[in-house]
Design a protein around this motif. Structure first.
Motif, mmCIF file in Angstrom:
data_model
loop_
_atom_site.group_PDB
_atom_site.id
_atom_site.type_symbol
_atom_site.label_atom_id
_atom_site.label_comp_id
_atom_site.label_asym_id
_atom_site.label_seq_id
_atom_site.Cartn_x
_atom_site.Cartn_y
_atom_site.Cartn_z
ATOM 1 N N ARG A 112 42.913 48.792 29.858
ATOM 2 C CA ARG A 112 42.068 49.736 29.118
ATOM 3 C C ARG A 112 42.484 51.172 29.410
ATOM 4 O O ARG A 112 42.276 52.051 28.576
ATOM 5 C CB ARG A 112 40.598 49.524 29.472
ATOM 6 C CG ARG A 112 39.982 48.340 28.793
ATOM 7 C CD ARG A 112 38.483 48.217 29.064
ATOM 8 N NE ARG A 112 37.955 47.025 28.413
ATOM 9 C CZ ARG A 112 37.812 45.844 29.025
ATOM 10 N NH1 ARG A 112 38.105 45.711 30.303
ATOM 11 N NH2 ARG A 112 37.343 44.811 28.347
ATOM 12 N N GLY A 113 43.057 51.421 30.554
ATOM 13 C CA GLY A 113 43.521 52.757 30.906
ATOM 14 C C GLY A 113 44.875 53.098 30.303
ATOM 15 O O GLY A 113 45.370 54.207 30.486
ATOM 16 N N LEU A 114 45.462 52.169 29.610
ATOM 17 C CA LEU A 114 46.765 52.377 28.968
ATOM 18 C C LEU A 114 46.571 52.385 27.448
ATOM 19 O O LEU A 114 45.472 52.195 26.954
ATOM 20 C CB LEU A 114 47.725 51.252 29.380
ATOM 21 C CG LEU A 114 47.933 51.091 30.892
ATOM 22 C CD1 LEU A 114 48.774 49.850 31.174
ATOM 23 C CD2 LEU A 114 48.578 52.339 31.474
ATOM 24 N N ASP A 115 47.641 52.568 26.727
ATOM 25 C CA ASP A 115 47.576 52.544 25.273
ATOM 26 C C ASP A 115 47.687 51.100 24.780
ATOM 27 O O ASP A 115 48.632 50.735 24.084
ATOM 28 C CB ASP A 115 48.691 53.418 24.687
ATOM 29 C CG ASP A 115 48.592 53.548 23.178
ATOM 30 O OD1 ASP A 115 47.480 53.390 22.631
ATOM 31 O OD2 ASP A 115 49.638 53.802 22.548
ATOM 32 N N VAL A 116 46.722 50.267 25.175
ATOM 33 C CA VAL A 116 46.718 48.855 24.791
ATOM 34 C C VAL A 116 45.491 48.597 23.926
ATOM 35 O O VAL A 116 44.367 48.900 24.330
ATOM 36 C CB VAL A 116 46.719 47.928 26.027
ATOM 37 C CG1 VAL A 116 46.571 46.474 25.609
ATOM 38 C CG2 VAL A 116 48.000 48.118 26.838
ATOM 39 N N HIS A 117 45.735 48.045 22.764
ATOM 40 C CA HIS A 117 44.661 47.739 21.819
ATOM 41 C C HIS A 117 44.287 46.255 21.857
ATOM 42 O O HIS A 117 43.111 45.901 21.811
ATOM 43 C CB HIS A 117 45.109 48.128 20.409
ATOM 44 C CG HIS A 117 44.128 47.788 19.337
ATOM 45 N ND1 HIS A 117 42.913 48.420 19.201
ATOM 46 C CD2 HIS A 117 44.183 46.854 18.353
ATOM 47 C CE1 HIS A 117 42.264 47.912 18.178
ATOM 48 N NE2 HIS A 117 43.008 46.962 17.645
ATOM 49 N N MET A 118 45.310 45.371 21.949
ATOM 50 C CA MET A 118 45.065 43.934 21.836
ATOM 51 C C MET A 118 45.741 43.202 22.987
ATOM 52 O O MET A 118 46.910 43.444 23.297
ATOM 53 C CB MET A 118 45.628 43.410 20.509
ATOM 54 C CG MET A 118 45.274 41.984 20.205
ATOM 55 S SD MET A 118 43.511 41.722 19.871
ATOM 56 C CE MET A 118 43.316 42.561 18.306
ATOM 57 N N VAL A 119 44.984 42.288 23.615
ATOM 58 C CA VAL A 119 45.518 41.424 24.664
ATOM 59 C C VAL A 119 45.530 40.006 24.112
ATOM 60 O O VAL A 119 44.529 39.534 23.564
ATOM 61 C CB VAL A 119 44.646 41.485 25.941
ATOM 62 C CG1 VAL A 119 45.256 40.622 27.043
ATOM 63 C CG2 VAL A 119 44.482 42.923 26.415
ATOM 64 N N ILE A 120 46.649 39.335 24.262
ATOM 65 C CA ILE A 120 46.836 37.994 23.721
ATOM 66 C C ILE A 120 47.128 37.044 24.869
ATOM 67 O O ILE A 120 47.981 37.326 25.720
ATOM 68 C CB ILE A 120 48.001 37.982 22.710
ATOM 69 C CG1 ILE A 120 47.690 38.951 21.563
ATOM 70 C CG2 ILE A 120 48.271 36.566 22.206
ATOM 71 C CD1 ILE A 120 48.886 39.365 20.747
ATOM 72 N N GLY A 121 46.409 35.953 24.892
ATOM 73 C CA GLY A 121 46.637 34.917 25.900
ATOM 74 C C GLY A 121 47.070 33.635 25.239
ATOM 75 O O GLY A 121 46.354 33.099 24.403
ATOM 76 N N GLY A 122 48.252 33.153 25.597
ATOM 77 C CA GLY A 122 48.737 31.874 25.107
ATOM 78 C C GLY A 122 48.422 30.803 26.138
ATOM 79 O O GLY A 122 48.716 30.982 27.320
ATOM 80 N N ILE A 123 47.813 29.701 25.698
ATOM 81 C CA ILE A 123 47.389 28.661 26.630
ATOM 82 C C ILE A 123 47.923 27.315 26.158
ATOM 83 O O ILE A 123 47.564 26.829 25.074
ATOM 84 C CB ILE A 123 45.849 28.595 26.720
ATOM 85 C CG1 ILE A 123 45.262 29.963 27.077
ATOM 86 C CG2 ILE A 123 45.426 27.536 27.745
ATOM 87 C CD1 ILE A 123 43.740 30.023 26.979
ATOM 88 N N ALA A 124 48.788 26.704 26.990
ATOM 89 C CA ALA A 124 49.256 25.357 26.696
ATOM 90 C C ALA A 124 48.049 24.429 26.713
ATOM 91 O O ALA A 124 47.168 24.547 27.560
ATOM 92 C CB ALA A 124 50.297 24.919 27.718
ATOM 93 N N GLN A 125 48.025 23.525 25.751
ATOM 94 C CA GLN A 125 46.867 22.638 25.599
ATOM 95 C C GLN A 125 47.197 21.211 26.037
ATOM 96 O O GLN A 125 48.313 20.751 25.815
ATOM 97 C CB GLN A 125 46.424 22.649 24.140
ATOM 98 C CG GLN A 125 45.959 24.009 23.668
ATOM 99 C CD GLN A 125 44.738 24.482 24.424
ATOM 100 O OE1 GLN A 125 43.690 23.838 24.389
ATOM 101 N NE2 GLN A 125 44.867 25.583 25.132
ATOM 102 N N PRO A 126 46.259 20.538 26.649
ATOM 103 C CA PRO A 126 44.907 20.983 26.983
ATOM 104 C C PRO A 126 44.883 21.740 28.315
ATOM 105 O O PRO A 126 45.659 21.440 29.228
ATOM 106 C CB PRO A 126 44.124 19.674 27.102
ATOM 107 C CG PRO A 126 45.138 18.679 27.578
ATOM 108 C CD PRO A 126 46.452 19.097 26.960
ATOM 109 N N ASN A 127 44.000 22.698 28.419
ATOM 110 C CA ASN A 127 43.780 23.439 29.655
ATOM 111 C C ASN A 127 42.367 24.026 29.598
ATOM 112 O O ASN A 127 42.181 25.216 29.358
ATOM 113 C CB ASN A 127 44.832 24.536 29.842
ATOM 114 C CG ASN A 127 44.761 25.194 31.200
ATOM 115 O OD1 ASN A 127 43.723 25.157 31.866
ATOM 116 N ND2 ASN A 127 45.848 25.813 31.610
#
Length: 166
Positions: A112-127
């Motif tokens: 949030r303190g950086l120039d970041v708008h979107m955080v994406i998390g990729g999750i191998a399924q199932p987890n």
């Protein structure tokens, strides 16, 4: 439990980070890597994240690393510059003790303190544990890719969750 501290990773943490990460490589489909990562390779990864101006954090208790979390650029094209992909890994003994939540919240605060708008998390399924952590922190599922990975002779699906920071 003794207090857990969160701090920025250093190159000296590379071996301890490998000790956390390599069991995931060797025994799970959570990581799509197939060969153990060396300390020097991990140190280079930590350095590369730092050079990109992004955080790599570790959770520590009484001098022992319990886990780590970091962000990398989502894609290399310039228009993606405000999107990152996040990763979090815990030592097996730290799972289910709130360490992942603590680490991930610290990572999100740093982003949030950086120039970041979107955080994406990729999750191998199932987890289900990782899905629960992401959703607890406000991520929502936006995609599911079937059979995009192959490990241990089987196909692995990957779901993607996103969190808008700003």
């Amino acid at each position: 439990m003794t207090a857990i501290s969160i701090r920025s990773a250093t190159l000296d943490d590379a071996a301890a980070i490998c000790a956390i990460y390599n069991p995931y490589v060797a025994t799970t489909t959570i990581s799509f890597e197939e060969d153990a990562v060396t300390g020097s390779d991990m140190a280079q990864r930590i350095a590369d994240v730092g050079k990109a101006g992004l955080p790599w954090l570790v959770a520590e208790c009484e001098g022992r690393l319990l886990g780590y979390a970091y962000a990398t650029r989502w894609r290399v094209r310039p228009a993606y510059r405000t999107s990152v992909e996040s990763s979090v890994y815990l030592d097996g003994d730290a799972a289910g003790r709130g360490v992942g939540t603590l680490l991930y919240r610290a990572l999100l605060d740093a982003l949030r303190g950086l120039d970041v708008h979107m955080v994406i998390g990729g999750i191998a399924q199932p987890n289900p544990a990782s899905v629960a952590l992401h959703e607890k922190l406000g991520f929502r599922k936006v995609a599911h890719f079937s059979e995009v990975g192959r490990k241990f002779g089987g196909w692995v699906d990957v779901g993607y969750w996103e969190l808008r920071l700003a």
